[in-house]
Design an enzyme around this catalytic site. Structure first.
Site, PDB file in Angstrom:
ATOM      1  N   ASN A   1      37.059  24.664  30.041  1.00  0.00           N
ATOM      2  CA  ASN A   1      36.870  26.307  30.665  1.00  0.00           C
ATOM      3  C   ASN A   1      38.561  26.687  31.170  1.00  0.00           C
ATOM      4  OD1 ASN A   1      37.994  24.920  32.685  1.00  0.00           O
ATOM      5  ND2 ASN A   1      35.895  24.474  33.479  1.00  0.00           N
ATOM      6  N   ARG A   2      37.708  27.637  31.533  1.00  0.00           N
ATOM      7  CA  ARG A   2      39.255  29.160  31.944  1.00  0.00           C
ATOM      8  C   ARG A   2      40.466  27.722  33.022  1.00  0.00           C
ATOM      9  NH1 ARG A   2      37.979  34.501  33.621  1.00  0.00           N
ATOM     10  NH2 ARG A   2      37.539  33.461  36.233  1.00  0.00           N
ATOM     11  N   LYS A   3      39.884  27.022  33.852  1.00  0.00           N
ATOM     12  CA  LYS A   3      41.110  25.840  34.777  1.00  0.00           C
ATOM     13  C   LYS A   3      40.878  24.906  33.995  1.00  0.00           C
ATOM     14  CE  LYS A   3      40.317  23.634  39.455  1.00  0.00           C
ATOM     15  NZ  LYS A   3      40.923  22.255  38.597  1.00  0.00           N
ATOM     16  N   GLU A   4      40.779  24.147  33.102  1.00  0.00           N
ATOM     17  CA  GLU A   4      41.060  23.706  32.127  1.00  0.00           C
ATOM     18  C   GLU A   4      42.052  23.932  31.641  1.00  0.00           C
ATOM     19  OE1 GLU A   4      37.139  20.794  32.912  1.00  0.00           O
ATOM     20  OE2 GLU A   4      36.869  22.561  31.240  1.00  0.00           O
TER      21      GLU A   4
ATOM     22  N   ASP B   1      27.255  22.734  30.024  1.00  0.00           N
ATOM     23  CA  ASP B   1      26.877  21.610  29.488  1.00  0.00           C
ATOM     24  C   ASP B   1      25.763  22.628  28.609  1.00  0.00           C
ATOM     25  OD1 ASP B   1      27.702  19.591  30.866  1.00  0.00           O
ATOM     26  OD2 ASP B   1      25.788  19.983  32.438  1.00  0.00           O
TER      27      ASP B   1
END
Length: 490
Positions: A205-208, A275
């Site tokens: 995701n964007r944060k990861e 998921d």
């Protein structure tokens, strides 16, 4: 627009090997109207609770909900939560479950307290041990996964950093999958993307993604630039960055980045949406879809998932409703085959006080003459049923060279017309049996007929209905169109 139905059928033929951190998700719903006198904390008056399969188990549920087969390998403790998960997974059709037990750790369990009125999460309580699996458990996981690769079309690794996908397990599984020619999709948790080296696609995701690339990439161009080093580091085909309401951007090793915007939806709960995305991506890629088709499927699935409460899975039918245009689905729903369904639809209209009309024909090549009759027929009633001759019926009436279009194609063209409310295919030479079933209030026929020559007029008039004759539009006939096309082709 890709063919959703063809892709859906291809997905149903795929088997996905899913490995990752299994969790028990519990949602406690209630109302909050006061503060505890014991401490400055809200008091929730519990109204209901739900138990769901979470983490990588929810990925497996989403795979099965799409119609694909799933082989799921996970890790649990030796406790009540493990027994609950085992029982829940056993009830899920399409999932073959292999659980490795580790008595030294609890089964990961998350309890979320949710305000029913505001659909807001107030508190989450976790029972877990996020330490990597021991060497013995690692080997048991590898022994459970690698032999099952041969039965899979694609591999999906769902990493929640709870101890299943250790560096050793990842290396063994990814290397074995590559040797077997199987693509590997990874939903990563580690900021060190190198541990997933050799995977086909990573889906942070964007944060990861920001943590892994140490960047603040926001735009499609910035994400594409930041992803290049990560692709080289992880030796992967592509990186897909999911960005919630901003949509998702896929950066391939070669070629231009692809951005798919998010669907505008009311978000009720984001639990498990990631998921859903990775499950749909894996299933569609396994079925042979290209990048853009897979992304559009995943984006639509995410929109369905976030509109539900709790840890959600998305079915193929729900995905179909989200992707296909409303007009297409509305037309498709007009075509009914069984007598029971026809009767139920007609009786439903009649119970609402609606006047049901009926007309029929071959409608081989739709032309203005047909449109005139259908429009006039619809104007004479509230709901119009069109009886359509089957292919065999047309052949008996018109000759061996007809029909030009098969019955499904003819039905779809009719159903797309606003004037038509239901299309029923009949196999007999005349529509008499269908008229007796429908018992219309209005029977409409175009052409040079007298009332007594119209098939079914006795049935309609006996029930108090009327027969309406529509003048044909001269210069328009299917036979003339077919003859002209054949003469022009000589």
């Amino acid at each position: 627009m890709f063919d959703f139905d063809d892709l859906s059928q291809a997905i149903a033929r795929q088997t996905v090997l899913c490995v990752g951190d299994l969790m028990l998700d519990e949602f406690v719903y209630g109302e909050v109207s006061r503060i505890s006198p014991e401490a400055p904390a809200p008091v929730i008056a519990v109204q209901r609770s739900e138990i769901n399969i979470g983490g990588a188990g929810n990925v497996a549920r989403n795979i099965a909900a799409l119609g694909a087969r799933c082989i799921f390998v996970g890790l649990v403790g030796d406790d009540a939560a493990a027994a609950q998960l085992e029982a829940e997974l056993a009830r899920e059709p399409g999932i073959e479950t292999v659980l490795v037990r580790d008595a030294s750790r609890p089964t990961t369990r998350k309890v979320r307290f949710v305000s029913e009125h505001f659909s807001a999460h107030m508190l989450r309580a976790d029972w877990e041990r996020a330490a990597p699996a021991s060497g013995e458990i690692e080997q048991r996981l590898i022994d459970a996964i690698v032999p099952r690769l041969a039965r899979a079309d694609i591999v999906l690794l769902s990493d929640y950093a709870k101890g299943v996908l250790t560096a050793r397990v990842l290396r063994n599984v990814i290397d074995a999958a590559r040797r077997a020619g199987k693509r590997v999709i990874v939903d990563p948790k580690s900021a060190n993307l190198a541990i997933y080296r050799g995977a086909s696609v990573l889906t942070p995701n964007r944060k990861e993604f920001s943590e892994a690339t140490r960047s603040r990439a926001e735009t499609e161009q910035e994400i594409a630039a930041a992803a290049q080093d990560a692709i080289y580091l992880a030796d992967c085909e592509a990186i897909l960055v999911t960005q919630s309401e901003r949509g998702m951007t896929l950066v391939p090793r070669q070629g231009d980045a692809i951005h798919v915007p998010a669907y505008p939806v009311k978000v009720r709960d984001v639990s498990g949406a990631g998921d859903t995305v990775v499950a749909v991506l894996a299933a569609t890629l396994a079925a042979g879809a290209g990048w853009e088709e897979a992304l559009r499927m995943a984006s639509a699935a995410a929109a369905v998932a976030v509109s539900k409460q709790g840890t959600a899975s998305v079915t193929s039918a729900e995905l179909r409703r989200k992707i296909l245009p409303h007009a297409y689905r509305a037309a498709e729903e007009k075509i009914i085959a069984g007598d029971g369904e026809i009767l139920a639809r007609v009786e439903g209209w009649r119970s609402e006080g609606l006047r049901v009309g009926f007309t029929n024909g071959c409608f081989d090549i739709l032309h203005p003459g047909h449109v005139k009759v259908l429009t006039a027929a619809r104007a004479a009633c509230d709901r119009l049923v069109v009886g359509l001759n089957s292919d065999a019926s047309v052949k008996r009436l018109k000759g061996e060279s007809r029909p030009v279009q098969d019955e499904r194609a003819r039905a779809e063209v009719l159903a797309a017309l606003e004037a038509v409310d239901l299309v029923a295919i009949f196999t007999e030479d005349t529509p008499l049996r269908l008229i007796e079933l429908v018992r219309p209030s209005v029977l409409v026929k175009g052409g040079d007929y007298t009332r007594e020559q119209v098939v079914g007029h006795e049935v309609v008039e006996a029930g108090g209905g009327e027969v309406i004759l529509i003048d044909i539009l001269k210069g328009h006939s299917t036979t003339a169109l077919v003859d002209r096309a054949r003469s022009d082709g000589r």
